[in-house]
Design a protein around this motif. Structure first.
Motif, PDB file in Angstrom:
ATOM      1  N   THR A   2       1.698  -0.811   3.958  1.00 57.61           N
ATOM      2  CA  THR A   2       2.435   0.259   3.306  1.00 57.61           C
ATOM      3  C   THR A   2       3.295  -0.346   2.204  1.00 57.61           C
ATOM      4  O   THR A   2       3.993  -1.324   2.427  1.00 57.61           O
ATOM      5  CB  THR A   2       3.328   1.004   4.318  1.00 57.61           C
ATOM      6  OG1 THR A   2       2.489   1.538   5.335  1.00 57.61           O
ATOM      7  CG2 THR A   2       4.090   2.126   3.646  1.00 57.61           C
ATOM      8  N   PHE A  55       2.683   4.089  -0.793  1.00 59.98           N
ATOM      9  CA  PHE A  55       1.376   4.471  -0.270  1.00 59.98           C
ATOM     10  C   PHE A  55       0.989   3.548   0.864  1.00 59.98           C
ATOM     11  O   PHE A  55       1.509   2.450   0.994  1.00 59.98           O
ATOM     12  CB  PHE A  55       0.310   4.482  -1.365  1.00 59.98           C
ATOM     13  CG  PHE A  55      -0.202   3.129  -1.790  1.00 59.98           C
ATOM     14  CD1 PHE A  55      -1.364   2.609  -1.246  1.00 59.98           C
ATOM     15  CD2 PHE A  55       0.449   2.387  -2.761  1.00 59.98           C
ATOM     16  CE1 PHE A  55      -1.851   1.378  -1.646  1.00 59.98           C
ATOM     17  CE2 PHE A  55      -0.028   1.163  -3.169  1.00 59.98           C
ATOM     18  CZ  PHE A  55      -1.187   0.648  -2.615  1.00 59.98           C
ATOM     19  N   MET A  57      -2.155   1.602   2.457  1.00 57.58           N
ATOM     20  CA  MET A  57      -3.485   1.101   2.141  1.00 57.58           C
ATOM     21  C   MET A  57      -4.487   1.672   3.146  1.00 57.58           C
ATOM     22  O   MET A  57      -4.267   1.603   4.342  1.00 57.58           O
ATOM     23  CB  MET A  57      -3.452  -0.425   2.222  1.00 57.58           C
ATOM     24  CG  MET A  57      -4.733  -1.070   1.883  1.00 57.58           C
ATOM     25  SD  MET A  57      -5.107  -0.733   0.164  1.00 57.58           S
ATOM     26  CE  MET A  57      -6.546  -1.728   0.004  1.00 57.58           C
ATOM     27  N   THR A  58      -5.557   2.247   2.635  1.00 56.20           N
ATOM     28  CA  THR A  58      -6.588   2.813   3.504  1.00 56.20           C
ATOM     29  C   THR A  58      -7.928   2.163   3.184  1.00 56.20           C
ATOM     30  O   THR A  58      -8.456   2.349   2.089  1.00 56.20           O
ATOM     31  CB  THR A  58      -6.693   4.338   3.291  1.00 56.20           C
ATOM     32  OG1 THR A  58      -5.400   4.912   3.429  1.00 56.20           O
ATOM     33  CG2 THR A  58      -7.634   4.963   4.299  1.00 56.20           C
ATOM     34  N   THR A  59      -8.411   1.384   4.116  1.00 57.43           N
ATOM     35  CA  THR A  59      -9.765   0.842   3.993  1.00 57.43           C
ATOM     36  C   THR A  59     -10.565   1.323   5.193  1.00 57.43           C
ATOM     37  O   THR A  59     -10.012   1.734   6.212  1.00 57.43           O
ATOM     38  CB  THR A  59      -9.771  -0.703   3.956  1.00 57.43           C
ATOM     39  OG1 THR A  59      -9.333  -1.213   5.205  1.00 57.43           O
ATOM     40  CG2 THR A  59      -8.892  -1.230   2.831  1.00 57.43           C
ATOM     41  N   LEU A 103     -12.813   0.800   0.178  1.00 59.29           N
ATOM     42  CA  LEU A 103     -11.465   1.271  -0.114  1.00 59.29           C
ATOM     43  C   LEU A 103     -11.482   2.776  -0.313  1.00 59.29           C
ATOM     44  O   LEU A 103     -12.383   3.314  -0.956  1.00 59.29           O
ATOM     45  CB  LEU A 103     -10.957   0.593  -1.393  1.00 59.29           C
ATOM     46  CG  LEU A 103      -9.533   0.862  -1.840  1.00 59.29           C
ATOM     47  CD1 LEU A 103      -8.542   0.377  -0.790  1.00 59.29           C
ATOM     48  CD2 LEU A 103      -9.266   0.147  -3.162  1.00 59.29           C
ATOM     49  N   SER A 106      -8.793   7.116  -3.684  1.00 58.91           N
ATOM     50  CA  SER A 106      -7.494   7.376  -4.323  1.00 58.91           C
ATOM     51  C   SER A 106      -6.643   6.112  -4.402  1.00 58.91           C
ATOM     52  O   SER A 106      -5.720   6.023  -5.211  1.00 58.91           O
ATOM     53  CB  SER A 106      -6.732   8.464  -3.569  1.00 58.91           C
ATOM     54  OG  SER A 106      -6.325   7.999  -2.296  1.00 58.91           O
ATOM     55  N   LYS A 107      -6.967   5.127  -3.585  1.00 54.52           N
ATOM     56  CA  LYS A 107      -6.147   3.909  -3.545  1.00 54.52           C
ATOM     57  C   LYS A 107      -6.328   3.051  -4.791  1.00 54.52           C
ATOM     58  O   LYS A 107      -5.468   2.244  -5.115  1.00 54.52           O
ATOM     59  CB  LYS A 107      -6.439   3.090  -2.288  1.00 54.52           C
ATOM     60  CG  LYS A 107      -6.187   3.844  -0.997  1.00 54.52           C
ATOM     61  CD  LYS A 107      -4.834   4.547  -0.984  1.00 54.52           C
ATOM     62  CE  LYS A 107      -4.615   5.271   0.327  1.00 54.52           C
ATOM     63  NZ  LYS A 107      -4.142   6.626   0.181  1.00 54.52           N
ATOM     64  N   ARG A 110      -3.579   4.090  -6.928  1.00 51.12           N
ATOM     65  CA  ARG A 110      -2.314   3.626  -6.347  1.00 51.12           C
ATOM     66  C   ARG A 110      -2.093   2.137  -6.618  1.00 51.12           C
ATOM     67  O   ARG A 110      -0.977   1.707  -6.889  1.00 51.12           O
ATOM     68  CB  ARG A 110      -2.295   3.872  -4.837  1.00 51.12           C
ATOM     69  CG  ARG A 110      -2.389   5.311  -4.452  1.00 51.12           C
ATOM     70  CD  ARG A 110      -1.171   6.077  -4.852  1.00 51.12           C
ATOM     71  NE  ARG A 110      -1.123   7.317  -4.093  1.00 51.12           N
ATOM     72  CZ  ARG A 110      -0.081   8.086  -4.025  1.00 51.12           C
ATOM     73  NH1 ARG A 110       1.020   7.761  -4.652  1.00 51.12           N
ATOM     74  NH2 ARG A 110      -0.118   9.193  -3.335  1.00 51.12           N
TER      75      ARG A 110
END
Length: 190
Positions: A2, A55, A57-59, A103, A106-107, A110
């Motif tokens: 984060t 944000f 992080m989304t993987t 990934l 949208s990241k 970001r």
């Protein structure tokens, strides 16, 4: 992971005082109806330009084994030239060849914002985005191209409005494979 950055009210008050002193030193009066709140607005504007939104992080696991190029084009870039603290604006194009993780789309925006929301030079910004994606995802290759107009060049000095600077950072197969490099560079062109 984060990412968070905030500015507190005390810092904004200090920035407002400094902005008032700065403007008055340049002969700009801050006591008319149109300018009495300018120092605060200036402090808030710079705080906004220098603070990325938080944000997470989304993987995701690359369960399907996707092994083709992923490119996100025309991500808005807004940063401040670290030499003059004037904005530079443009777009970033980011691509990668997935490895074991992918990934969340949208990241990409970001990550670009995270590195752009600080005093910056375009060359470093481009490299930082590429290195971060390389480090976080461990993909088979990364490519980043940033195209921007620098107000420090168009509004002062040479005053060459409309001039666009293009920088690139490539790694892995996007750099080393001529076919993949050509595919990436073709994908980022309109």
């Amino acid at each position: 992971m984060t990412i968070t950055t905030t500015r507190d009210e005390t810092a904004l008050d200090a920035a407002e005082d400094a902005a008032r002193s700065f403007l008055e030193a340049l002969g700009i009066r801050c006591d008319s109806p149109g300018t009495e709140r300018s120092p605060r607005r200036m402090a808030e504007a710079y705080a906004a330009m220098l603070t990325p939104r938080p944000f997470e992080m989304t993987t995701f696991p690359n369960d399907e084994g996707y092994d083709e190029l992923v490119v996100v084009r025309s991500i808005p870039v807004q940063s401040l030239c670290e030499h003059h603290l004037l904005p530079f604006v443009g777009v970033a194009h980011v691509g990668y060849l997935p490895g074991g993780r992918i990934l969340g789309l949208s990241k990409f925006a970001r990550v670009v914002e995270m590195f752009a929301r600080r005093p910056q030079v375009q060359e470093r910004l481009t490299r930082q985005v590429a290195d971060w994606i390389d480090m976080e995802l461990e993909p088979r290759g990364v490519g980043v191209v940033v195209e921007a107009e620098h107000l420090c060049m168009s509004m002062r000095g040479v005053r060459a409005g409309g001039t666009v600077t293009t920088t690139s950072a490539l790694s892995g197969l996007v750099r080393d494979s001529p076919a993949t490099r050509a595919e990436f560079l073709a994908a980022v062109r309109p």
